[in-house]
Motif scaffolding. Structure first.
Motif, PDB file in Angstrom:
ATOM      1  N   ILE A 159     -29.408  93.109  12.731  1.00 45.75           N
ATOM      2  CA  ILE A 159     -29.292  92.292  13.938  1.00 45.75           C
ATOM      3  C   ILE A 159     -28.475  91.026  13.677  1.00 45.75           C
ATOM      4  O   ILE A 159     -27.711  90.581  14.530  1.00 45.75           O
ATOM      5  N   TRP A 160     -28.593  90.433  12.492  1.00 43.60           N
ATOM      6  CA  TRP A 160     -27.822  89.229  12.173  1.00 43.60           C
ATOM      7  C   TRP A 160     -26.330  89.540  12.084  1.00 43.60           C
ATOM      8  O   TRP A 160     -25.497  88.701  12.430  1.00 43.60           O
ATOM      9  N   CYS A 161     -25.984  90.746  11.630  1.00 46.27           N
ATOM     10  CA  CYS A 161     -24.579  91.169  11.579  1.00 46.27           C
ATOM     11  C   CYS A 161     -24.018  91.267  12.996  1.00 46.27           C
ATOM     12  O   CYS A 161     -22.906  90.818  13.271  1.00 46.27           O
ATOM     13  N   LEU A 162     -24.798  91.860  13.892  1.00 43.08           N
ATOM     14  CA  LEU A 162     -24.367  92.022  15.274  1.00 43.08           C
ATOM     15  C   LEU A 162     -24.295  90.676  15.985  1.00 43.08           C
ATOM     16  O   LEU A 162     -23.370  90.420  16.762  1.00 43.08           O
ATOM     17  N   PHE A 183     -26.732  88.466  -1.577  1.00 40.51           N
ATOM     18  CA  PHE A 183     -27.040  87.374  -0.651  1.00 40.51           C
ATOM     19  C   PHE A 183     -27.683  87.864   0.644  1.00 40.51           C
ATOM     20  O   PHE A 183     -28.020  87.052   1.495  1.00 40.51           O
ATOM     21  N   GLY A 184     -27.835  89.162   0.807  1.00 43.43           N
ATOM     22  CA  GLY A 184     -28.350  89.694   2.068  1.00 43.43           C
ATOM     23  C   GLY A 184     -27.210  89.951   3.040  1.00 43.43           C
ATOM     24  O   GLY A 184     -26.039  89.893   2.673  1.00 43.43           O
ATOM     25  N   PHE A 185     -27.569  90.220   4.283  1.00 44.75           N
ATOM     26  CA  PHE A 185     -26.562  90.608   5.270  1.00 44.75           C
ATOM     27  C   PHE A 185     -26.711  89.827   6.558  1.00 44.75           C
ATOM     28  O   PHE A 185     -27.815  89.480   6.925  1.00 44.75           O
ATOM     29  N   PRO A 186     -25.584  89.568   7.229  1.00 39.85           N
ATOM     30  CA  PRO A 186     -24.240  89.867   6.746  1.00 39.85           C
ATOM     31  C   PRO A 186     -23.884  88.946   5.589  1.00 39.85           C
ATOM     32  O   PRO A 186     -24.475  87.900   5.402  1.00 39.85           O
ATOM     33  N   VAL A 187     -22.898  89.387   4.840  1.00 36.87           N
ATOM     34  CA  VAL A 187     -22.314  88.560   3.798  1.00 36.87           C
ATOM     35  C   VAL A 187     -20.811  88.669   3.997  1.00 36.87           C
ATOM     36  O   VAL A 187     -20.302  89.692   4.463  1.00 36.87           O
ATOM     37  N   PHE A 188     -20.102  87.589   3.689  1.00 39.43           N
ATOM     38  CA  PHE A 188     -18.675  87.536   3.946  1.00 39.43           C
ATOM     39  C   PHE A 188     -17.920  87.327   2.650  1.00 39.43           C
ATOM     40  O   PHE A 188     -18.322  86.520   1.812  1.00 39.43           O
ATOM     41  N   VAL A 189     -16.821  88.046   2.508  1.00 42.21           N
ATOM     42  CA  VAL A 189     -15.946  87.896   1.353  1.00 42.21           C
ATOM     43  C   VAL A 189     -14.565  87.578   1.892  1.00 42.21           C
ATOM     44  O   VAL A 189     -14.074  88.250   2.801  1.00 42.21           O
ATOM     45  N   VAL A 190     -13.953  86.541   1.341  1.00 44.69           N
ATOM     46  CA  VAL A 190     -12.608  86.155   1.740  1.00 44.69           C
ATOM     47  C   VAL A 190     -11.649  86.558   0.628  1.00 44.69           C
ATOM     48  O   VAL A 190     -11.868  86.220  -0.540  1.00 44.69           O
ATOM     49  N   LEU A 191     -10.602  87.269   1.021  1.00 49.14           N
ATOM     50  CA  LEU A 191      -9.536  87.680   0.109  1.00 49.14           C
ATOM     51  C   LEU A 191      -8.243  87.015   0.562  1.00 49.14           C
ATOM     52  O   LEU A 191      -8.061  86.772   1.768  1.00 49.14           O
ATOM     53  N   ASP A 192      -7.338  86.760  -0.361  1.00 50.78           N
ATOM     54  CA  ASP A 192      -6.038  86.227   0.050  1.00 50.78           C
ATOM     55  C   ASP A 192      -5.113  87.380   0.432  1.00 50.78           C
ATOM     56  O   ASP A 192      -5.513  88.549   0.418  1.00 50.78           O
ATOM     57  N   LEU A 250      -9.944  87.952  -4.622  1.00 48.29           N
ATOM     58  CA  LEU A 250     -11.189  87.392  -4.094  1.00 48.29           C
ATOM     59  C   LEU A 250     -11.149  85.875  -4.198  1.00 48.29           C
ATOM     60  O   LEU A 250     -10.955  85.334  -5.285  1.00 48.29           O
ATOM     61  N   LEU A 251     -11.332  85.219  -3.055  1.00 49.43           N
ATOM     62  CA  LEU A 251     -11.334  83.754  -3.017  1.00 49.43           C
ATOM     63  C   LEU A 251     -12.734  83.179  -2.925  1.00 49.43           C
ATOM     64  O   LEU A 251     -13.025  82.148  -3.513  1.00 49.43           O
ATOM     65  N   HIS A 252     -13.600  83.851  -2.145  1.00 48.15           N
ATOM     66  CA  HIS A 252     -14.905  83.250  -1.866  1.00 48.15           C
ATOM     67  C   HIS A 252     -15.870  84.309  -1.345  1.00 48.15           C
ATOM     68  O   HIS A 252     -15.483  85.209  -0.607  1.00 48.15           O
ATOM     69  N   THR A 253     -17.142  84.159  -1.699  1.00 46.51           N
ATOM     70  CA  THR A 253     -18.228  84.957  -1.127  1.00 46.51           C
ATOM     71  C   THR A 253     -19.161  83.986  -0.428  1.00 46.51           C
ATOM     72  O   THR A 253     -19.609  83.010  -1.023  1.00 46.51           O
ATOM     73  N   GLN A 254     -19.428  84.264   0.858  1.00 46.94           N
ATOM     74  CA  GLN A 254     -20.225  83.357   1.679  1.00 46.94           C
ATOM     75  C   GLN A 254     -21.574  83.969   2.047  1.00 46.94           C
ATOM     76  O   GLN A 254     -21.631  85.001   2.703  1.00 46.94           O
ATOM     77  N   ASN A 255     -22.634  83.318   1.624  1.00 46.57           N
ATOM     78  CA  ASN A 255     -23.992  83.665   2.023  1.00 46.57           C
ATOM     79  C   ASN A 255     -24.143  83.221   3.477  1.00 46.57           C
ATOM     80  O   ASN A 255     -24.008  82.036   3.787  1.00 46.57           O
ATOM     81  N   SER A 256     -24.427  84.137   4.376  1.00 52.54           N
ATOM     82  CA  SER A 256     -24.489  83.791   5.804  1.00 52.54           C
ATOM     83  C   SER A 256     -25.684  82.920   6.159  1.00 52.54           C
ATOM     84  O   SER A 256     -25.688  82.284   7.216  1.00 52.54           O
ATOM     85  N   ALA A 257     -26.687  82.835   5.293  1.00 51.06           N
ATOM     86  CA  ALA A 257     -27.850  81.986   5.582  1.00 51.06           C
ATOM     87  C   ALA A 257     -27.421  80.538   5.787  1.00 51.06           C
ATOM     88  O   ALA A 257     -28.026  79.815   6.586  1.00 51.06           O
ATOM     89  N   TYR A 258     -26.355  80.111   5.115  1.00 50.27           N
ATOM     90  CA  TYR A 258     -25.880  78.739   5.253  1.00 50.27           C
ATOM     91  C   TYR A 258     -25.165  78.496   6.585  1.00 50.27           C
ATOM     92  O   TYR A 258     -24.853  77.354   6.914  1.00 50.27           O
TER      93      TYR A 258
END
Length: 164
Positions: A60-63, A109-118, A123-131
């Motif tokens: 549900i958090w992903c949606l 980190f759980g879901f959703p989780v975000f990964v930023v690529l250039d 790989l530039l960054h992995t973002q925990n969505s809880a923040y």
């Protein structure tokens, strides 16, 4: 007894109808590696980064996150201008374990989780969505700040030097 059976049948039909209406952002059958490669190629040509949104249709958090970033005009336009987005499936049908291992196990980190690529696929960054959460959803301000902090412009040393 008939009323109980009728009520149960209606409930089952209602649940089935709602399940059919749920958005299908994630596709277990997709070749995530190929989808990411195509997004990296496009991002490189358009001076963008790639945002991997990792999760599943069961989440549900992903949606909720997807609803926020696609329905809010500020977030939607910023995302489109700076990122190619790939929804990477994580579900019982396909956990994309090999790919996620290559990305440093972001599912921790759980879901959703975000990964930023250039634009080269680095790989530039992995973002925990809880923040990024606020209440029963995600904060528009926190999400926009995340997008801005990892945009190509923010990571360009020429742009950074000019802003000082």
């Amino acid at each position: 007894m008939k009323n109980l059976l009728l009520a149960a049948s209606l409930l089952i039909c209602s649940l089935a109808a709602n399940a059919q209406e749920a958005p299908k952002l994630y596709h277990p059958e997709a070749d995530a590696k190929a989808d990411i490669a195509a997004a990296v190629k496009k991002a490189s040509a358009e001076h963008k980064n790639v945002l991997l949104q990792i999760g599943g249709n069961w989440c549900i958090w992903c949606l909720r996150f997807n609803d926020l970033v696609t329905k809010d005009p500020d977030l939607s336009s910023y995302l489109a201008a700076n990122y190619e987005v790939v929804h990477v499936n994580y579900s019982a049908e396909n956990k994309n374990e090999k790919l996620l291992a290559e990305l440093g196990y972001p599912q921790r980190f759980g879901f959703p989780v975000f990964v930023v690529l250039d634009g080269k696929g680095k790989l530039l960054h992995t973002q925990n969505s809880a923040y990024l959460e606020e209440g029963k959803g995600h904060s528009k301000g926190k999400v926009l700040e995340f997008f801005k902090n990892w945009s190509p412009e923010a990571l360009d040393p020429k742009t950074y030097a000019a802003s000082k």
